[in-house]
Design a protein around this motif. Sequence first.
Motif, PDB file in Angstrom:
ATOM      1  N   LEU A  73      29.752  40.362  36.080  1.00 38.82           N
ATOM      2  CA  LEU A  73      28.891  40.166  34.907  1.00 38.82           C
ATOM      3  C   LEU A  73      29.640  39.653  33.679  1.00 38.82           C
ATOM      4  CD1 LEU A  73      26.611  43.335  35.018  1.00 38.82           C
ATOM      5  CD2 LEU A  73      25.911  40.954  35.345  1.00 38.82           C
ATOM      6  N   ASN A  74      30.938  39.937  33.591  1.00 35.48           N
ATOM      7  CA  ASN A  74      31.651  39.710  32.340  1.00 35.48           C
ATOM      8  C   ASN A  74      32.817  38.733  32.394  1.00 35.48           C
ATOM      9  OD1 ASN A  74      30.369  41.749  30.431  1.00 35.48           O
ATOM     10  ND2 ASN A  74      30.759  42.973  32.260  1.00 35.48           N
ATOM     11  N   VAL A  75      33.175  38.272  33.568  1.00 29.19           N
ATOM     12  CA  VAL A  75      34.316  37.372  33.715  1.00 29.19           C
ATOM     13  C   VAL A  75      33.821  36.027  34.243  1.00 29.19           C
ATOM     14  CG1 VAL A  75      36.534  37.045  34.910  1.00 29.19           C
ATOM     15  CG2 VAL A  75      35.894  39.314  34.080  1.00 29.19           C
ATOM     16  N   GLY A  76      34.328  34.960  33.645  1.00 28.23           N
ATOM     17  CA  GLY A  76      33.957  33.614  34.079  1.00 28.23           C
ATOM     18  C   GLY A  76      34.326  33.365  35.531  1.00 28.23           C
ATOM     19  N   GLN A  77      33.642  32.420  36.140  1.00 27.43           N
ATOM     20  CA  GLN A  77      33.767  32.195  37.581  1.00 27.43           C
ATOM     21  C   GLN A  77      35.192  31.868  38.020  1.00 27.43           C
ATOM     22  OE1 GLN A  77      31.095  32.786  39.735  1.00 27.43           O
ATOM     23  NE2 GLN A  77      32.814  32.826  41.156  1.00 27.43           N
ATOM     24  N   GLN A  78      35.890  31.001  37.306  1.00 27.06           N
ATOM     25  CA  GLN A  78      37.247  30.626  37.713  1.00 27.06           C
ATOM     26  C   GLN A  78      38.178  31.844  37.708  1.00 27.06           C
ATOM     27  OE1 GLN A  78      39.481  28.020  35.123  1.00 27.06           O
ATOM     28  NE2 GLN A  78      40.833  27.381  36.786  1.00 27.06           N
ATOM     29  N   LYS A  79      38.121  32.620  36.661  1.00 27.81           N
ATOM     30  CA  LYS A  79      38.982  33.806  36.580  1.00 27.81           C
ATOM     31  C   LYS A  79      38.515  34.890  37.550  1.00 27.81           C
ATOM     32  CE  LYS A  79      40.559  32.891  31.926  1.00 27.81           C
ATOM     33  NZ  LYS A  79      40.583  33.352  30.532  1.00 27.81           N
ATOM     34  N   LEU A  80      37.213  35.023  37.730  1.00 27.39           N
ATOM     35  CA  LEU A  80      36.698  35.982  38.704  1.00 27.39           C
ATOM     36  C   LEU A  80      37.200  35.649  40.103  1.00 27.39           C
ATOM     37  CD1 LEU A  80      34.895  38.406  39.422  1.00 27.39           C
ATOM     38  CD2 LEU A  80      33.015  36.757  39.691  1.00 27.39           C
ATOM     39  N   ASP A  81      37.160  34.370  40.460  1.00 27.46           N
ATOM     40  CA  ASP A  81      37.664  33.950  41.771  1.00 27.46           C
ATOM     41  C   ASP A  81      39.134  34.327  41.942  1.00 27.46           C
ATOM     42  OD1 ASP A  81      35.170  32.893  42.361  1.00 27.46           O
ATOM     43  OD2 ASP A  81      35.770  30.808  41.990  1.00 27.46           O
ATOM     44  N   VAL A  82      39.918  34.123  40.896  1.00 28.04           N
ATOM     45  CA  VAL A  82      41.345  34.439  40.949  1.00 28.04           C
ATOM     46  C   VAL A  82      41.553  35.949  41.062  1.00 28.04           C
ATOM     47  CG1 VAL A  82      43.484  34.385  39.590  1.00 28.04           C
ATOM     48  CG2 VAL A  82      42.078  32.348  39.794  1.00 28.04           C
ATOM     49  N   VAL A  83      40.774  36.731  40.344  1.00 31.49           N
ATOM     50  CA  VAL A  83      40.871  38.194  40.428  1.00 31.49           C
ATOM     51  C   VAL A  83      40.508  38.663  41.837  1.00 31.49           C
ATOM     52  CG1 VAL A  83      39.803  40.356  39.635  1.00 31.49           C
ATOM     53  CG2 VAL A  83      40.578  38.649  37.972  1.00 31.49           C
ATOM     54  N   MET A  84      39.456  38.093  42.411  1.00 31.49           N
ATOM     55  CA  MET A  84      39.055  38.504  43.754  1.00 31.49           C
ATOM     56  C   MET A  84      40.085  38.065  44.793  1.00 31.49           C
ATOM     57  SD  MET A  84      36.623  40.300  42.855  1.00 31.49           S
ATOM     58  CE  MET A  84      36.223  40.922  44.469  1.00 31.49           C
ATOM     59  N   GLU A  85      40.732  36.929  44.571  1.00 31.17           N
ATOM     60  CA  GLU A  85      41.836  36.516  45.443  1.00 31.17           C
ATOM     61  C   GLU A  85      42.982  37.517  45.345  1.00 31.17           C
ATOM     62  OE1 GLU A  85      42.821  32.524  44.246  1.00 31.17           O
ATOM     63  OE2 GLU A  85      40.883  31.761  44.917  1.00 31.17           O
ATOM     64  N   LEU A  86      43.242  38.011  44.148  1.00 38.04           N
ATOM     65  CA  LEU A  86      44.276  39.025  43.967  1.00 38.04           C
ATOM     66  C   LEU A  86      43.917  40.302  44.714  1.00 38.04           C
ATOM     67  CD1 LEU A  86      46.829  40.263  42.764  1.00 38.04           C
ATOM     68  CD2 LEU A  86      45.495  40.740  40.685  1.00 38.04           C
ATOM     69  N   VAL A  87      42.691  40.747  44.596  1.00 36.45           N
ATOM     70  CA  VAL A  87      42.256  41.960  45.301  1.00 36.45           C
ATOM     71  C   VAL A  87      42.482  41.789  46.801  1.00 36.45           C
ATOM     72  CG1 VAL A  87      40.242  43.372  45.910  1.00 36.45           C
ATOM     73  CG2 VAL A  87      40.628  42.682  43.526  1.00 36.45           C
ATOM     74  N   SER A  88      42.104  40.640  47.318  1.00 33.36           N
ATOM     75  CA  SER A  88      42.316  40.357  48.744  1.00 33.36           C
ATOM     76  C   SER A  88      43.803  40.360  49.092  1.00 33.36           C
ATOM     77  CB  SER A  88      41.690  39.006  49.085  1.00 33.36           C
ATOM     78  OG  SER A  88      41.911  38.689  50.429  1.00 33.36           O
ATOM     79  N   ALA A  89      44.613  39.760  48.237  1.00 26.25           N
ATOM     80  CA  ALA A  89      46.060  39.723  48.476  1.00 26.25           C
ATOM     81  C   ALA A  89      46.652  41.134  48.476  1.00 26.25           C
ATOM     82  CB  ALA A  89      46.746  38.859  47.420  1.00 26.25           C
ATOM     83  N   ILE A  90      46.223  41.967  47.529  1.00 28.55           N
ATOM     84  CA  ILE A  90      46.734  43.345  47.454  1.00 28.55           C
ATOM     85  C   ILE A  90      46.402  44.093  48.728  1.00 28.55           C
ATOM     86  CG2 ILE A  90      46.461  45.566  46.272  1.00 28.55           C
ATOM     87  CD1 ILE A  90      46.034  43.912  43.656  1.00 28.55           C
ATOM     88  N   ARG A  91      45.253  43.838  49.279  1.00 24.05           N
ATOM     89  CA  ARG A  91      44.837  44.536  50.495  1.00 24.05           C
ATOM     90  C   ARG A  91      45.417  43.908  51.756  1.00 24.05           C
ATOM     91  NH1 ARG A  91      38.885  45.561  48.126  1.00 24.05           N
ATOM     92  NH2 ARG A  91      39.390  47.497  47.060  1.00 24.05           N
ATOM     93  N   SER A  92      46.060  42.742  51.612  1.00 27.59           N
ATOM     94  CA  SER A  92      46.619  42.051  52.781  1.00 27.59           C
ATOM     95  C   SER A  92      48.099  42.338  52.966  1.00 27.59           C
ATOM     96  CB  SER A  92      46.416  40.547  52.667  1.00 27.59           C
ATOM     97  OG  SER A  92      45.049  40.231  52.682  1.00 27.59           O
ATOM     98  N   SER A  93      48.919  41.895  51.995  1.00 27.19           N
ATOM     99  CA  SER A  93      50.365  42.058  52.157  1.00 27.19           C
ATOM    100  C   SER A  93      51.086  41.799  50.841  1.00 27.19           C
ATOM    101  CB  SER A  93      50.905  41.107  53.220  1.00 27.19           C
ATOM    102  OG  SER A  93      50.876  39.768  52.756  1.00 27.19           O
ATOM    103  N   HIS A  94      52.303  42.271  50.790  1.00 25.01           N
ATOM    104  CA  HIS A  94      53.133  42.031  49.614  1.00 25.01           C
ATOM    105  C   HIS A  94      53.432  40.550  49.449  1.00 25.01           C
ATOM    106  CE1 HIS A  94      54.588  46.317  50.663  1.00 25.01           C
ATOM    107  NE2 HIS A  94      53.526  46.372  49.885  1.00 25.01           N
TER     108      HIS A  94
END
Length: 111
Positions: free
Chosen positions: A60-81
């Motif tokens: 709701l509060n973060v623009g699409q480009q930054k939201l995509d990057v944040v969600m990529e980070l979440v995925s990375a954190i759950r994947s591997s170092h």
Amino acid sequence: MTLTDLRDGFRDAEQRQCVQAMIASRLADDREPQECRYLIRFWWQLSMPYREVSVAELRLNVGQQKLDVVMELVSAIRSSHEEIDAWLSGAVQTFPVLQDHGFSATVDSRD
């Protein structure tokens, strides 16, 4: 999707601090106060065991480009170092270091 497990996904405190520094210096732009507020809440979420921010609030509060990057980070954190390291490299190339406009205004007004 809950974000309360993120603090356990880092190699060590140094890797987490590098990610947090990237968020603070390249994503959380104080010219967009609402977006900045939620990105900083996400910044806190990376080291907290309780819910500081939800995915719905980020959407709701973060623009699409930054939201995509944040969600990529979440995925990375759950994947591997290594995925986190790759995310850091990509973010450096994509987002320039932000200027702190509030600090600049304060300094300029003293002159």
